[in-house]
Design an enzyme around this catalytic site. Structure first.
Site, PDB file in Angstrom:
ATOM      1  CG  MET A  77      -1.969  -1.046   1.263  1.00 30.54           C
ATOM      2  SD  MET A  77      -2.845  -1.054   2.855  1.00 30.54           S
ATOM      3  CE  MET A  77      -3.489   0.621   2.919  1.00 30.54           C
ATOM      4  CE1 TYR A  82      -6.096   2.776   0.120  1.00 33.71           C
ATOM      5  CE2 TYR A  82      -3.868   2.616  -0.759  1.00 33.71           C
ATOM      6  CZ  TYR A  82      -5.224   2.360  -0.862  1.00 33.71           C
ATOM      7  OH  TYR A  82      -5.709   1.693  -1.959  1.00 33.71           O
ATOM      8  N   GLY A 127       0.723  -5.213   1.642  1.00 31.01           N
ATOM      9  CA  GLY A 127      -0.496  -5.448   0.892  1.00 31.01           C
ATOM     10  C   GLY A 127      -0.304  -6.159  -0.421  1.00 31.01           C
ATOM     11  CD  GLU A 150       2.336  -4.771   6.746  1.00 34.07           C
ATOM     12  OE1 GLU A 150       1.723  -4.865   5.677  1.00 34.07           O
ATOM     13  OE2 GLU A 150       3.212  -5.593   7.104  1.00 34.07           O
ATOM     14  CE1 TYR A 246     -17.863 -37.786 -11.771  1.00 31.76           C
ATOM     15  CE2 TYR A 246     -18.092 -37.596  -9.390  1.00 31.76           C
ATOM     16  CZ  TYR A 246     -17.621 -38.282 -10.501  1.00 31.76           C
ATOM     17  OH  TYR A 246     -16.889 -39.428 -10.346  1.00 31.76           O
TER      18      TYR A 246
END
Length: 284
Positions: A77, A82, A127, A150, A246
């Site tokens: 990210m 963000y 990410g 992170e 199937y």
């Protein structure tokens, strides 16, 4: 593309790019923000949705390879956009950003009608693990760098990264890298089965083209039924899987314009020209 490749015209984007090698049936889809190590921002997420639509509709493309421009696959990210732009805006902006990232990073890739290969050429962080796992196959450079860093700045892995890891990596390995934030290379990624193979960087494209060309030369209807059937069956009981698989078999062979099942069976049972496990049947 390299010399000798056959390409067709494709739309222009700002953060992604497409190259179609019609000769080999390969659609190359690039993260194209090399100055940002191909970090994924809202614009890139929107453009990836459109780019996948283009490649899915292009009849010259029978296999899609997702890779990155420059020295990175994707650094994950774009944290600045963000955390400083999206989250600072009105609520609908964040909702849209989440929706669009999920739309291509897992929904489109998991259910894509054509085979997909992640060619990890460099940095793959945070990410970026989600689209990596959601591609059907993955090949990495041995010296590619992977990481879930992170925790080092005080947040857990974002988005659906933890779900993606649970799909591919044993719990002990997942928790080690989630909790320590340590990086690892392509060789370790292959050992943990995050990727199918790790190869020297100078052979990465060659090996990817080899695998992609093999998939592009196979029956697309059967390939789709095979991969979707496997993914769906993972979530089912044995009884449910029996009915579903199937049904998929009947659908794949009954609506196959290439008549792949009939050709393959005839060459194996009648003509004795095809030996399962030693190659593909000859398509007419």
């Amino acid at each position: 593309m390299t010399a000798g490749d056959t390409t067709s015209a494709t739309p222009a984007f700002d953060t992604v790019s497409i190259e179609v090698d019609a000769e080999h049936g390969i659609g190359w889809l690039f993260f194209d923000r090399p100055e940002k190590r191909n970090a994924m921002n809202p614009t890139l997420n929107r453009e990836m949705i459109l780019a996948l639509e283009v490649l899915e509709a292009d009849e010259a493309v029978r296999c899609v390879v997702l890779t990155g421009r420059g020295e990175a696959w994707s650094a994950g990210m774009d944290l600045k956009e963000y955390f400083r732009v999206v989250e600072a805006g009105p609520p609908h902006v964040e909702v849209r950003a989440r929706r669009e990232s999920a739309e291509w990073q897992w929904r489109r890739l998991i259910h894509f009608s054509k085979p997909t290969i992640a060619m990890v050429n460099g940095w793959c962080f945070g990410g970026a693990f989600t689209p990596l796992v959601c591609c059907d196959l993955a090949i990495a450079a041995e010296d590619a760098t992977f990481g879930l860093s992170e925790v080092n700045w005080g947040i857990p892995p974002g988005g659906l990264v933890s779900r993606a890891l649970a799909e591919t990596i044993p719990a002990r390995d997942s928790l080690w890298f989630i909790m320590t934030g340590e990086a690892f290379d392509g060789r370790r990624a292959a050992e943990m089965r995050l990727v199918n193979e790790a190869v020297p960087s100078d052979r990465l494209r060659e090996r990817t083209v080899e695998v992609a060309s093999k998939l592009a030369g196979m029956n697309t209807h059967v390939l789709r039924a095979a991969k979707v059937g496997f993914k769906k069956a993972q979530q089912m009981s044995w009884d449910e899987a029996e009915d579903y698989l199937y049904a998929k078999l009947d659908a794949a062979t009954g609506h196959d314009p290439d008549q792949g099942k009939q050709q393959g069976m005839a060459q194996f049972l009648d003509d004795k020209t095809y030996r399962p496990g030693l190659g593909s049947y000859e398509k007419h």
